[in-house]
Write a protein that holds these residues in place. Structure first.
Motif, PDB file in Angstrom:
ATOM      1  N   TRP A   1      12.059 -30.526  31.293  1.00  0.00           N
ATOM      2  CA  TRP A   1      11.286 -31.718  30.978  1.00  0.00           C
ATOM      3  C   TRP A   1       9.807 -31.534  31.274  1.00  0.00           C
ATOM      4  O   TRP A   1       8.961 -32.185  30.652  1.00  0.00           O
TER       5      TRP A   1
ATOM      6  N   TRP B   1      12.932 -32.794  21.309  1.00  0.00           N
ATOM      7  CA  TRP B   1      12.428 -33.803  22.240  1.00  0.00           C
ATOM      8  C   TRP B   1      10.910 -33.854  22.223  1.00  0.00           C
ATOM      9  O   TRP B   1      10.308 -34.946  22.312  1.00  0.00           O
ATOM     10  N   SER B   2      10.272 -32.707  22.122  1.00  0.00           N
ATOM     11  CA  SER B   2       8.811 -32.666  22.108  1.00  0.00           C
ATOM     12  C   SER B   2       8.250 -33.372  20.882  1.00  0.00           C
ATOM     13  O   SER B   2       7.209 -34.032  20.962  1.00  0.00           O
TER      14      SER B   2
ATOM     15  N   VAL C   1       8.734 -30.020  28.047  1.00  0.00           N
ATOM     16  CA  VAL C   1       8.649 -31.050  27.008  1.00  0.00           C
ATOM     17  C   VAL C   1       7.382 -31.886  27.172  1.00  0.00           C
ATOM     18  O   VAL C   1       6.642 -32.143  26.206  1.00  0.00           O
TER      19      VAL C   1
ATOM     20  N   LEU D   1      10.541 -33.882  37.950  1.00  0.00           N
ATOM     21  CA  LEU D   1      11.019 -33.337  36.683  1.00  0.00           C
ATOM     22  C   LEU D   1      11.470 -31.894  36.852  1.00  0.00           C
ATOM     23  O   LEU D   1      10.868 -31.135  37.610  1.00  0.00           O
TER      24      LEU D   1
END
Length: 276
Positions: free
Chosen positions: A149, A89-90, A152, A145
């Motif tokens: 997240w 995701w990053s 991320v 968040l």
């Protein structure tokens, strides 16, 4: 049959034979092996001096185990999956942020260039750990968040500043004549980027962007400070319960090393293909 004048030239045989031994590939491998052996020897000697009782036989159960014929993932394997998900995701968010920052730096908007410049300089001039805490304690509650997240977003914004400079350099590497040719054909700025600039710039960006992905894998360990259950956090929990400090940290280091070396090999191959 003669070689084509357009074919890439090869060094003459005598040049290849005269490569100094300290520049040879086998010597690089030998240096790495000696360095790794020295580190391992230092760790072993330190453990012996402390009277440490090695228990390597207990490590596999924290990776994977079989119970009644069923395969069960251990905490280190589950932490590795979280690390890979976090990195994946990053990478996506980093590329999006980096592209946006690069386009703002290259835009005609004065305010856009200022915003991008301040973002890049602010992120590159402050420690990642401080940024993680800032996101966790300040922006995380505001944006609602969770820890994952937050990690991320913190990693992506940090690495996005570097990715933006890589993308900007790749775009600027396209010759000015290509821009002028596209403009003379009546292409809009968006069409010019999509059809002319990016197809030429992306191959040049790939090797350094792969380096940023490697950096993301390494820096992902820092999310353990906000209790994201990644590989490093799981290792810390195991050590707190079992006191297997040397065995667990060496295993975790080997896992990180395996992934970063694999990505480095990919980066080297991409670089060779770009230069071919």
């Amino acid at each position: 049959m003669t070689d084509s004048p357009l074919a890439p030239s090869r060094p003459p045989p005598e040049t290849r034979r005269n490569v100094r031994w300290w520049n040879a590939g086998w010597f690089d491998v030998l240096q790495f092996a000696a360095f790794a052996a020295a580190l391992l020897g230092l760790a072993v000697s330190g453990a012996i001096g402390m009277g440490y009782n090695w228990q390597w036989y207990r490590v596999p159960e924290y990776l994977v185990r079989i119970v009644e014929g069923e395969l069960l993932w251990g905490p280190l394997a589950r932490g590795l999956l979280v690390t890979l998900e976090l990195t994946g995701w990053s990478v996506l968010v980093t590329l999006a942020i980096g592209l946006g920052a690069a386009l703002l730096r290259l835009s005609d908007s004065f305010s856009g260039r200022i915003v991008a410049k301040v973002y890049v300089e602010a992120v590159r001039s402050t420690p990642l750990l401080i940024q993680v805490y800032l996101f966790y304690f300040v922006l995380g509650p505001i944006l609602g968040l969770d820890r994952f997240w937050v990690g991320v977003l913190a990693l992506s914004i940090f690495e996005g500043a570097f990715a933006g400079e890589v993308i900007r350099a790749g775009i600027l590497s396209v010759r000015r004549g290509q821009w002028e040719a596209g403009a003379s054909l009546g292409l809009s700025r968006r069409q010019l980027y999509r059809s002319v600039v990016l197809p030429q710039a992306v191959p040049l960006m790939l090797p350094p962007l792969t380096g940023i992905v490697i950096s993301l894998v390494r820096n992902s360990a820092i999310v353990s400070v906000i209790a994201v259950f990644d590989l490093t956090t799981e290792a810390r929990n195991i050590i707190a319960e079992t006191f297997l400090s040397f065995e667990i940290w060496i295993t975790v280091a080997a896992i990180y090393l395996a992934f970063t070396v694999a990505l480095s090999v990919v980066a080297n191959r991409l670089e060779h293909r770009v230069r071919a």
